[in-house]
Design a protein around this motif. Sequence first.
Motif, PDB file in Angstrom:
ATOM      1  N   UNK A 131       0.972  -1.341  -0.051  1.00 50.08           N
ATOM      2  CA  UNK A 131       0.063  -0.051   0.008  1.00 50.08           C
ATOM      3  C   UNK A 131       0.975   1.191   0.107  1.00 50.08           C
ATOM      4  N   UNK A 132       0.690   2.144  -0.542  1.00 51.91           N
ATOM      5  CA  UNK A 132       1.284   3.563  -0.802  1.00 51.91           C
ATOM      6  C   UNK A 132       1.398   4.142   0.466  1.00 51.91           C
ATOM      7  N   UNK A 147      -1.114   3.516 -17.035  1.00 53.29           N
ATOM      8  CA  UNK A 147      -1.677   3.012 -18.461  1.00 53.29           C
ATOM      9  C   UNK A 147      -0.077   2.242 -18.890  1.00 53.29           C
ATOM     10  N   UNK A 148       0.356   1.571 -17.903  1.00 48.49           N
ATOM     11  CA  UNK A 148       1.401   0.782 -18.459  1.00 48.49           C
ATOM     12  C   UNK A 148       2.898   1.402 -18.268  1.00 48.49           C
ATOM     13  N   UNK A 149       2.857   2.397 -17.704  1.00 46.19           N
ATOM     14  CA  UNK A 149       4.238   3.118 -17.612  1.00 46.19           C
ATOM     15  C   UNK A 149       4.998   2.650 -16.634  1.00 46.19           C
ATOM     16  N   UNK A 150       4.152   2.236 -15.529  1.00 48.67           N
ATOM     17  CA  UNK A 150       5.221   1.965 -14.044  1.00 48.67           C
ATOM     18  C   UNK A 150       5.776   0.628 -14.291  1.00 48.67           C
ATOM     19  N   UNK A 151       5.273  -0.470 -15.241  1.00 41.05           N
ATOM     20  CA  UNK A 151       5.759  -1.706 -15.487  1.00 41.05           C
ATOM     21  C   UNK A 151       6.206  -1.836 -16.758  1.00 41.05           C
ATOM     22  N   UNK A 152       6.547  -0.837 -17.595  1.00 38.08           N
ATOM     23  CA  UNK A 152       6.988  -1.019 -19.230  1.00 38.08           C
ATOM     24  C   UNK A 152       8.279  -1.742 -19.092  1.00 38.08           C
ATOM     25  N   UNK A 153       9.119  -1.345 -17.904  1.00 38.14           N
ATOM     26  CA  UNK A 153      10.569  -1.779 -18.249  1.00 38.14           C
ATOM     27  C   UNK A 153      10.483  -3.441 -17.973  1.00 38.14           C
ATOM     28  N   UNK A 211       3.666   7.190  -2.982  1.00 37.60           N
ATOM     29  CA  UNK A 211       3.460   6.536  -4.203  1.00 37.60           C
ATOM     30  C   UNK A 211       4.461   6.106  -4.696  1.00 37.60           C
ATOM     31  N   UNK A 212       5.670   7.043  -4.902  1.00 38.43           N
ATOM     32  CA  UNK A 212       6.878   6.780  -5.388  1.00 38.43           C
ATOM     33  C   UNK A 212       7.507   5.543  -4.768  1.00 38.43           C
ATOM     34  N   UNK A 213       7.686   5.384  -3.508  1.00 39.94           N
ATOM     35  CA  UNK A 213       8.339   4.549  -2.814  1.00 39.94           C
ATOM     36  C   UNK A 213       7.593   3.188  -3.095  1.00 39.94           C
ATOM     37  N   UNK A 214       6.204   2.984  -2.955  1.00 41.86           N
ATOM     38  CA  UNK A 214       5.432   1.817  -3.330  1.00 41.86           C
ATOM     39  C   UNK A 214       5.821   1.347  -4.437  1.00 41.86           C
ATOM     40  N   UNK A 215       5.815   2.125  -5.750  1.00 45.57           N
ATOM     41  CA  UNK A 215       6.022   1.701  -7.052  1.00 45.57           C
ATOM     42  C   UNK A 215       7.571   1.201  -7.125  1.00 45.57           C
TER      43      UNK A 215
END
Length: 205
Positions: free
Chosen positions: A112-113, A150-156, A117-121
Amino acid sequence: MPVESIERELQVACASLSAAAATVRYDHQHYVDGPAVPRPGQDPFRVVTALTAAHPWALAGFGEAAWDAYQPDPDAPAPEGLRVGVLSLAPHAGPALPAVARFARHGHLLITESGFVYGARSLLQALALRLATAAGPGTVRFALADPVGQGQHLSAFLRLPAPMRVGGGVAASPEEIEDLLTTLTGYVVEVTQTRLTNVYDSVEA
């Protein structure tokens, strides 16, 4: 505020801190099963150092030199724990130890964030990377969904080999996520009926 009230609050806070410290010590000593639990009189730091050396992709820091020589291990078992940070017990209690989240055979992990938020991601991405490197080839597949970014956070993770991913990309729309969940449900049914049957109690078995 009356002095008596302040003293009571301090007493409650000290009691909570002591309980939390005891919980941290117990959890640290039991963060992996079997021989990893220090025996009476055994140095826990030496045990953890040995564990980290034996399982660097799950437990070592990302800055460790071991990553320069990384190679997939075909015989690597499913990791029972993944490093999520650093566990600092108390001042002068010894070197910092890896904080570990239980993984294989221990259910799900919810992040949970809590206003960060940045730390959770970053934690989610780090755990996914550790899982991809710590598990043996062919034993892990990622089902990626990111409706918020929209996929940005997992695109890597689209750079991972196709056999390590479920589907062709990161599910972002409600329809894509529903299709992904349908695929995963079908896979669970297949494993239950054709592989586990009534012989095995778990996927690990």
